[in-house]
Design a protein around this motif. Structure first.
Motif, PDB file in Angstrom:
ATOM      1  N   VAL A   1       0.842  -1.203   0.000  1.00  0.00           N
ATOM      2  CA  VAL A   1       0.000   0.000   0.000  1.00  0.00           C
ATOM      3  C   VAL A   1       0.874   1.249   0.000  1.00  0.00           C
ATOM      4  O   VAL A   1       0.617   2.222  -0.738  1.00  0.00           O
TER       5      VAL A   1
ATOM      6  N   SER B   1       0.321   5.987   5.755  1.00  0.00           N
ATOM      7  CA  SER B   1       0.649   4.637   5.265  1.00  0.00           C
ATOM      8  C   SER B   1       2.060   4.240   5.655  1.00  0.00           C
ATOM      9  O   SER B   1       2.329   3.068   5.955  1.00  0.00           O
TER      10      SER B   1
ATOM     11  N   ASP C   1      -6.713   3.825  -7.685  1.00  0.00           N
ATOM     12  CA  ASP C   1      -6.031   3.527  -6.422  1.00  0.00           C
ATOM     13  C   ASP C   1      -6.896   2.660  -5.521  1.00  0.00           C
ATOM     14  O   ASP C   1      -6.412   1.704  -4.900  1.00  0.00           O
TER      15      ASP C   1
ATOM     16  N   LEU D   1      -5.865  -0.952  -4.084  1.00  0.00           N
ATOM     17  CA  LEU D   1      -5.783  -1.206  -2.640  1.00  0.00           C
ATOM     18  C   LEU D   1      -6.735  -2.325  -2.233  1.00  0.00           C
ATOM     19  O   LEU D   1      -6.418  -3.130  -1.352  1.00  0.00           O
TER      20      LEU D   1
ATOM     21  N   LYS E   1       1.000   4.192  -2.893  1.00  0.00           N
ATOM     22  CA  LYS E   1       0.706   5.596  -2.612  1.00  0.00           C
ATOM     23  C   LYS E   1       1.917   6.479  -2.885  1.00  0.00           C
ATOM     24  O   LYS E   1       1.756   7.632  -3.323  1.00  0.00           O
TER      25      LYS E   1
END
Length: 438
Positions: A150, A199, A408, A412, A154
């Protein structure tokens, strides 16, 4: 088109090229392999909780030797003397003796058998604890892989958003975009920076959590190793009817229930053996030294005596009035009944757990296939289309950013489905009593 606009267009294409569904994962060469197999082996070798549980096996094994100890013999020494008044003092009689309790009814053998079954039960309990430790370790490892991926996704998106801001700054100077669009791209980038920071903290916390089940710092065992998260599906996960019998033979909770029943039966046998009476045999010698004759205070003559030795053998047998109460037998037999019911419950639970774990495994595997074959491909095509439209001026920045967020979210969700499949695979393997592997 001027040379300046061509350059700006090429920069925009490079920036948008980073807004794809698939992210680039770190490919650094690890100092040592930190895959699931090696991590699980390290957990078994270094876990403090597991080491503490193993000490219970050592204590149980010592109990076998304790159970074989026979009653200690008892040594008694006595001294006595007559209190009759005489010219010469009466001699002291000394009597050493040795006594020992003789166990009957097979008490010693019953104790040893009960202690050995307790070792078996303790070993099964520790194995069950190890299975739970495997489950916790698998969850921690899968979560670490998910949070790592993740973060990589990002960070890749943030890099692309930053590049869009840079390109829009150039385009703003050229008069191709307005100030509002430039500000909007900056706001989106700055907001997304907070997501990346969060994150990064979650990924760090997940990696630190690996140390809890490991019993040592991950860096002390694996160094700066990069996670290897190549999970493979469970090949035997399709035949549920073959998995249930396997679970009944090798699941740890079923084995614990069987060991509990065997130990309860041995304890019941020991209780019955303890109801038999144990005689005590004593052997002693009483020695009295002789004394010469004389007269007492009244002038009466007292004959002398010679030394005497008396050998005595005695047997003491308790009267078992307390055996009239059978409460201990009732309690032992009740424990056996409870253990039998517990075994039946464990077998029912094993079958239910296997079928439940199998359904979750099938669902997780289907979700992963669905994301890989359909969702990610469609999200990628959508993003590529919006990107092309934005490059040609047919789509706004807001539409591009919305497409990026959608892509995204799809990726995810795919990472979460991979983590769920890894967890479901381990749970299914543990449900049938196998060591987990990914």
């Amino acid at each position: 088109m001027t040379f300046k606009k061509i350059a700006i267009s090429q920069m925009l294409i490079l920036a948008l090229g980073g807004l794809t569904v698939h992210t680039v994962r770190a490919q650094d060469v690890p100092a040592s392999k930190l895959n699931f197999k090696n991590y699980l082996n390290a957990v078994e070798a270094h876990s403090l909780e597991l080491a503490a549980q193993r000490e219970t096996i050592v204590a149980a094994e010592a109990g076998v030797g304790i159970a074989g100890i026979r009653p200690d013999p008892e040594f008694t020494y006595s001294a006595s003397r007559e209190t009759v008044s005489a010219i010469h003092p009466r001699p002291v009689s000394r009597g050493p003796s040795l006594s020992m309790t003789i166990e009957t009814g097979g008490k010693r053998d019953a104790r040893i058998k009960s202690a050995r079954s307790n070792v078996t039960l303790t070993e099964a309990t520790v194995a069950g604890f190890k299975q739970q430790l495997y489950s916790d370790s698998a969850l921690a490892f899968a979560e670490t892989c998910r949070t790592r991926d993740v973060l990589a996704r990002k960070e890749n998106t943030l890099k692309a958003l930053s590049e869009i801001v840079r390109v829009n700054e150039v385009r703003r100077k050229a008069g191709d975009v307005g100030g509002i669009e430039l500000l909007q791209s900056r706001v989106e980038r700055d907001q997304f920076q907070a997501d990346v920071t969060q994150s990064r903290a979650e990924a760090t916390a997940a990696r630190l959590a690996l140390s809890l089940t490991l019993g040592r710092r991950v860096e002390d065992v694996f160094g700066p190793a990069v996670l290897e998260c190549g999970f493979t599906p469970f090949e035997r996960g399709n035949d549920i009817e073959a998995l249930v019998p396997a679970a009944l033979q090798s699941r740890q909770d079923v084995l614990i229930a069987r060991a509990t029943l065997e130990h309860a039966r041995d304890n019941a046998s020991l209780t019955r053996a303890n109801r038999s009476v144990d005689p005590t045999v004593s052997l002693g010698v009483t020695s009295t030294r002789g004394y010469p004759g004389g007269f007492d205070q009244g002038g009466n003559a007292i004959d002398g005596t010679s030394r005497s030795n008396v050998l005595a053998l005695s047997i003491s047998i308790p009267i078992p009035l307390s055996r009239l109460n059978r409460g201990d037998i009732v309690q032992a037999e009740s424990a056996v009944t409870q253990a039998m019911l517990g075994l039946n419950q464990a077998e029912l639970k094993a079958e239910a757990d296997v079928r439940t774990a199998h359904q979750r495994f099938i669902a997780a595997r289907e979700n992963v296939d669905h994301y890989r074959k359909d969702v990610l491909a469609n999200a990628n095509r959508m993003l590529e289309g919006i990107r092309l439209s934005y490059r040609n001026g047919a789509a706004s920045l807001l539409e591009l950013l919305a497409a990026q967020r959608s892509a995204d979210e799809a990726y995810l969700a795919y990472l979460q489905s991979e983590s769920d499949m890894a967890t479901a695979t381990v749970q299914l393997q543990l449900a049938i009593g196998e060591a987990p592997s990914l």
